[in-house]
Design a protein around this motif. Structure first.
Motif, PDB file in Angstrom:
ATOM      1  N   GLY A 140     -58.167  -1.144  31.738  1.00  0.00           N
ATOM      2  CA  GLY A 140     -57.863  -1.235  33.172  1.00  0.00           C
ATOM      3  C   GLY A 140     -56.481  -1.784  33.436  1.00  0.00           C
ATOM      4  O   GLY A 140     -55.685  -1.192  34.181  1.00  0.00           O
ATOM      5  N   ARG A 141     -56.173  -2.932  32.828  1.00  0.00           N
ATOM      6  CA  ARG A 141     -54.873  -3.548  33.122  1.00  0.00           C
ATOM      7  C   ARG A 141     -53.721  -2.765  32.497  1.00  0.00           C
ATOM      8  O   ARG A 141     -52.600  -2.751  33.051  1.00  0.00           O
ATOM      9  CB  ARG A 141     -54.847  -5.009  32.667  1.00  0.00           C
ATOM     10  CG  ARG A 141     -54.932  -5.255  31.188  1.00  0.00           C
ATOM     11  CD  ARG A 141     -55.107  -6.746  30.877  1.00  0.00           C
ATOM     12  NE  ARG A 141     -55.133  -6.987  29.451  1.00  0.00           N
ATOM     13  CZ  ARG A 141     -54.047  -7.215  28.722  1.00  0.00           C
ATOM     14  NH1 ARG A 141     -52.864  -7.241  29.309  1.00  0.00           N
ATOM     15  NH2 ARG A 141     -54.132  -7.439  27.424  1.00  0.00           N
ATOM     16  N   LEU A 142     -53.959  -2.070  31.374  1.00  0.00           N
ATOM     17  CA  LEU A 142     -52.880  -1.280  30.778  1.00  0.00           C
ATOM     18  C   LEU A 142     -52.570  -0.050  31.622  1.00  0.00           C
ATOM     19  O   LEU A 142     -51.397   0.313  31.792  1.00  0.00           O
ATOM     20  CB  LEU A 142     -53.237  -0.881  29.348  1.00  0.00           C
ATOM     21  CG  LEU A 142     -53.334  -2.031  28.340  1.00  0.00           C
ATOM     22  CD1 LEU A 142     -53.588  -1.487  26.940  1.00  0.00           C
ATOM     23  CD2 LEU A 142     -52.076  -2.901  28.358  1.00  0.00           C
ATOM     24  N   LEU A 143     -53.593   0.597  32.142  1.00  0.00           N
ATOM     25  CA  LEU A 143     -53.338   1.727  33.041  1.00  0.00           C
ATOM     26  C   LEU A 143     -52.610   1.256  34.293  1.00  0.00           C
ATOM     27  O   LEU A 143     -51.680   1.924  34.775  1.00  0.00           O
ATOM     28  CB  LEU A 143     -54.653   2.410  33.413  1.00  0.00           C
ATOM     29  CG  LEU A 143     -55.341   3.203  32.303  1.00  0.00           C
ATOM     30  CD1 LEU A 143     -56.676   3.744  32.796  1.00  0.00           C
ATOM     31  CD2 LEU A 143     -54.461   4.343  31.802  1.00  0.00           C
ATOM     32  N   ASP A 144     -53.012   0.110  34.831  1.00  0.00           N
ATOM     33  CA  ASP A 144     -52.318  -0.451  36.000  1.00  0.00           C
ATOM     34  C   ASP A 144     -50.848  -0.703  35.679  1.00  0.00           C
ATOM     35  O   ASP A 144     -49.957  -0.382  36.477  1.00  0.00           O
ATOM     36  CB  ASP A 144     -52.973  -1.760  36.431  1.00  0.00           C
ATOM     37  CG  ASP A 144     -54.299  -1.544  37.153  1.00  0.00           C
ATOM     38  OD1 ASP A 144     -54.565  -0.397  37.555  1.00  0.00           O
ATOM     39  OD2 ASP A 144     -55.051  -2.516  37.303  1.00  0.00           O
TER      40      ASP A 144
END
Length: 299
Positions: A110-114
């Protein structure tokens, strides 16, 4: 006249991304039987199998399925742009596929895609979650541009960039004699029944840690999923060894679970950002890579 529809392509794409009919059906808001029938119709039209479907096991892409899925995703991407006036006016500045090792994905995806999408707002960012062997093959074949994984199974064909290092933990019942310790050693665990991951490189890595201290561990269970390991450990079926979390708290069924760090320094394992040295490199690989490095630095 075209036989296959964009909707059927969406079904193929969803099953390929989720690795299960149930997950894809929920995402698409269709029934699982309807989805299964649609996939069968596509395979009959093609005369080839896209997926290996076994009862009680994740859906796996065939080699033909992987190639076909890549083409399907290209078609769907173009169709979305044609269907969206805003996308038609503002051309995509690039496309990138991020790979993640399956045990790391739940913690980081999630945070890497963000992070990547914030860095590259006009780019199309895709992801693939896979085991070590699949990530390596897909990077070499330019199906994956960059991957976040453990540094296992990659040879000199890959460029590595360290992101962080993680300490393994021993997972066990809360009333286990070792549960109250601040940390445990591999020697403490060498005579206990263990629960290890079934993935070949993962098993060999953990067994190699014990061999470094001259021990031959007892493997009682081999599992494919962290939650299965946590459940077995919480119910006293052995001690699990895991590098990814959540590590403590409770198992999926609510049974309390203890997590104790393993003390040996050589047991720590680096998480890296990897890419093929010979793979096709788009202009957005560098800024996407930097966004991932920054995300780990700020974690």
């Amino acid at each position: 006249m075209l036989y296959l529809t964009l909707r059927q392509f969406e079904y193929v794409s969803a099953v390929g991304r989720f690795g299960s009919l149930s997950g894809a059906a929920a995402q698409l808001n269709v029934s699982q039987p309807s989805l299964s029938v649609a996939i069968t119709q596509v395979e009959r039209r093609l005369g080839r199998k896209l997926f290996i479907r076994r009862r009680g096991a994740p859906v796996e892409l065939t080699d033909f399925g992987r190639d076909y899925l890549a083409k399907v995703e290209d078609i769907l991407s173009q169709a979305r742009q044609l269907d969206d006036p805003a996308r038609t006016r503002h051309a995509t500045v690039g496309r990138l596929t991020l790979g993640l090792f399956e045990d790391l994905a739940p913690l980081h995806i999630g945070r890497l895609l963000d992070a990547v999408r914030s860095k590259l707002p006009g780019a199309e960012i895709r992801y693939r979650i896979a085991d070590f062997e699949t990530l390596a093959r897909d990077m070499l074949q330019s199906r994956i541009d960059i991957a976040v994984t453990f540094d296992l199974g990659l040879d000199a064909s890959f460029l590595r960039r360290p992101l962080t290092s993680v300490q393994p933990h021993a997972l066990m019942r809360i009333d286990d004699p070792l549960a109250d310790l601040r940390e445990v050693s591999l020697k403490d665990l060498s005579q206990r029944a263990l629960i290890l991951f079934e993935e070949g490189l993962s098993v060999r890595h953990v067994l190699g840690l014990f061999r470094r201290i001259g021990a031959e561990p007892i493997v009682h269970h081999r599992v494919r999923a962290l939650e299965v390991m946590r459940s077995l450990a919480a119910h006293g079926e052995g001690i699990g060894i895991a590098y990814s979390g959540p590590l403590g708290g409770s198992a999926y069924d609510g049974e309390p679970l203890a997590s104790v760090p393993i003390t040996e320094d050589f047991a720590w394992e680096p998480i890296i950002l990897a890419r093929s040295l010979d793979g096709a490199k788009s202009a957005i690989v560098h800024p996407a890579s930097q966004a991932i490095v920054d995300a780990f630095d700020h974690a």
